[in-house]
Design a protein around this motif. Structure first.
Motif, mmCIF file in Angstrom:
data_model
loop_
_atom_site.group_PDB
_atom_site.id
_atom_site.type_symbol
_atom_site.label_atom_id
_atom_site.label_comp_id
_atom_site.label_asym_id
_atom_site.label_seq_id
_atom_site.Cartn_x
_atom_site.Cartn_y
_atom_site.Cartn_z
ATOM 1 N N LEU A 1 0.856 -1.182 0.000
ATOM 2 C CA LEU A 1 0.000 0.000 0.000
ATOM 3 C C LEU A 1 0.895 1.236 0.000
ATOM 4 C CD1 LEU A 1 -3.151 0.662 2.147
ATOM 5 C CD2 LEU A 1 -1.404 2.411 1.920
ATOM 6 N N HIS B 1 1.176 5.454 -0.099
ATOM 7 C CA HIS B 1 0.361 6.595 0.349
ATOM 8 C C HIS B 1 1.164 7.877 0.189
ATOM 9 C CE1 HIS B 1 2.790 6.533 4.014
ATOM 10 N NE2 HIS B 1 2.503 5.251 4.161
ATOM 11 N N ILE C 1 -1.240 -1.049 -4.319
ATOM 12 C CA ILE C 1 -2.419 -0.189 -4.248
ATOM 13 C C ILE C 1 -2.002 1.162 -3.675
ATOM 14 C CG2 ILE C 1 -4.056 -2.089 -4.024
ATOM 15 C CD1 ILE C 1 -4.121 -1.600 -1.017
ATOM 16 N N LEU D 1 -10.347 -1.349 1.947
ATOM 17 C CA LEU D 1 -9.296 -2.031 2.692
ATOM 18 C C LEU D 1 -9.767 -3.276 3.448
ATOM 19 C CD1 LEU D 1 -6.912 0.710 4.138
ATOM 20 C CD2 LEU D 1 -6.476 -0.957 2.352
ATOM 21 N N VAL E 1 -1.144 -7.023 3.889
ATOM 22 C CA VAL E 1 -0.934 -5.704 3.291
ATOM 23 C C VAL E 1 0.124 -4.964 4.111
ATOM 24 C CG1 VAL E 1 -2.003 -3.528 2.595
ATOM 25 C CG2 VAL E 1 -3.336 -5.655 2.509
ATOM 26 N N MET F 1 2.869 -1.414 4.235
ATOM 27 C CA MET F 1 2.987 -0.044 3.734
ATOM 28 C C MET F 1 4.195 0.621 4.372
ATOM 29 S SD MET F 1 0.166 2.132 5.922
ATOM 30 C CE MET F 1 0.393 2.382 7.688
ATOM 31 N N VAL G 1 -2.956 -2.725 8.710
ATOM 32 C CA VAL G 1 -1.911 -2.737 7.700
ATOM 33 C C VAL G 1 -0.568 -2.756 8.420
ATOM 34 C CG1 VAL G 1 -0.937 -1.524 5.721
ATOM 35 C CG2 VAL G 1 -3.397 -1.437 6.140
#
Length: 379
Positions: free
Chosen positions: A246, A248, A268, A316, A325, A327, A344
């Motif tokens: 993930l 961001h 994603i 999510l 997941v 990140m 996450v």
């Protein structure tokens, strides 16, 4: 300003010759919008990690040596200091958010005029217009602006910080909130920053000279001490095997994430700049963040050879039910707040792991370790 890593690297290359003595001697001068400046304008790219602190510092050392580029390198580490300090006192961010919400619910007299560039103070109103039109204001002008807002216009510092955060392309929860607290005399208790007409005239080349218009003898603001600092928590290692990555808006350099032992099966992306403030984010900020995320996703998809797409927060739970997941760790701020309900797994970069624990008090305990940190993190 294009929200891409390529644009950030181009800007980095263009500014590299100025990272040494030119920066140290000229960084406080603000010639005005569109004029040559001895500051880098790299902050929007570093803030979103389209380029990393490590890359920028390594470039400065390679071009000038650590001693000559010391001032520039210190400014890069200040960003890490602010993040580490807030990570150890997240309640300061929570209190700020509560005060912004309350203040915007019943704005004080003078607030609307100030943000509409109608304060009557020429330099201040010019900086308001520059901020709204460009998403950027010179760092020295930000200090003058904040001091005038707090001590001359006598407006709540939280509402000024919120105004910045809504409009700055490099708007960052830690740097923005804590810089405003520092100007007010709250970060380092009793040590405030006072904007003076003579200083403004000198460093703007005489463009502005607000003699007689400023409160140049204010007392610092006072408030209760912030909560005691808490240690930086250790992060569990994600289980080995396939993971969904993930991305961001706080970290968009997937190529350098610590992902050894993990196979990325999909990428994603999530961003929510509208959560910066109860009033959202200015359209240029929204466009920059959306573009930066798109650039990060495209690079990640190419790098890992997998699909990449934007998703909504509401998607999510289904993803987490099927996949592991991971990140890049989101520092304290609106994005971390939005992601808190979702399990996450965060990945902490070695840069943050090394810097943040040294940021418990003032900058000096971190600053004195800069040579060691550069040697360990850059080589």
């Amino acid at each position: 300003m294009q929200p891409t890593r390529a644009a950030g690297l181009a800007r980095l290359a263009a500014f590299t010759p100025l990272m040494g003595r030119a920066y140290a001697e000229g960084r406080n001068h603000d010639s005005g919008p569109g004029k040559p400046r001895n500051v880098s304008a790299l902050s929007p790219y570093i803030r979103h990690r389209l380029i990393t602190e490590q890359e920028v510092v390594a470039t400065a050392i390679a071009a000038h040596g650590a001693e000559v580029a010391e001032k520039f390198i210190q400014e890069v580490f200040w960003r890490s200091y602010w993040k580490g300090w807030l990570a150890q006192r997240p309640a300061v961010w929570d209190a700020y958010g509560a005060r912004v919400a309350a203040g915007l619910g019943a704005p004080p007299e003078g607030y609307e005029a100030a943000i509409a560039a109608r304060s009557g103070i020429t330099c201040f109103d010019a900086w308001v217009q520059e901020l709204i039109e460009t998403g950027y204001v010179h760092n020295h002008a930000r200090m003058w602006f904040a001091s005038i807002w707090i001590f001359t216009l006598r407006l709540p510092w939280e509402l000024g910080a919120d105004f910045f955060l809504r409009h700055l392309l490099d708007g960052d929860a830690a740097s923005n909130t804590l810089s405003w607290r520092w100007v007010a005399g709250l970060h380092t208790k009793g040590k405030h920053y006072v904007a003076r007409a003579e200083n403004i005239a000198r460093y703007t080349g005489g463009r502005f000279a607000p003699h007689g218009a400023l409160n140049e003898a204010p007392a610092p603001l006072q408030e209760a001490d912030p909560p005691a600092q808490r240690p930086i928590r250790n992060l569990p290692a994600p289980p080995r095997g396939p993971v969904v990555l993930l991305l961001h808006e706080d970290d968009l350099h997937p190529e350098s994430l610590p992902l050894a032992g993990h196979e990325v099966s999909r990428v994603i992306g999530i961003c929510c700049p509208e959560a910066r403030s109860p009033l959202g984010a200015a359209p240029p900020v929204q466009r920059f963040v959306d573009g930066a995320l798109g650039d990060g996703l495209a690079r990640a998809a190419q790098y890992f050879g997998v699909p990449g797409e934007c998703v909504a927060l509401a998607d999510l739970p289904d993803l987490l039910a099927r996949d592991v997941v991971v990140m890049p760790e989101a520092p304290v701020g609106w994005l971390a707040d939005a992601l808190r309900p979702y399990p996450v797994l965060p990945l902490r970069r070695p840069w943050d792991a090394a810097c943040w624990p040294l940021a418990g008090r003032g900058f000096f305990p971190l600053g004195q370790h800069i040579p060691r940190l550069c040697a360990e993190l850059i080589g």
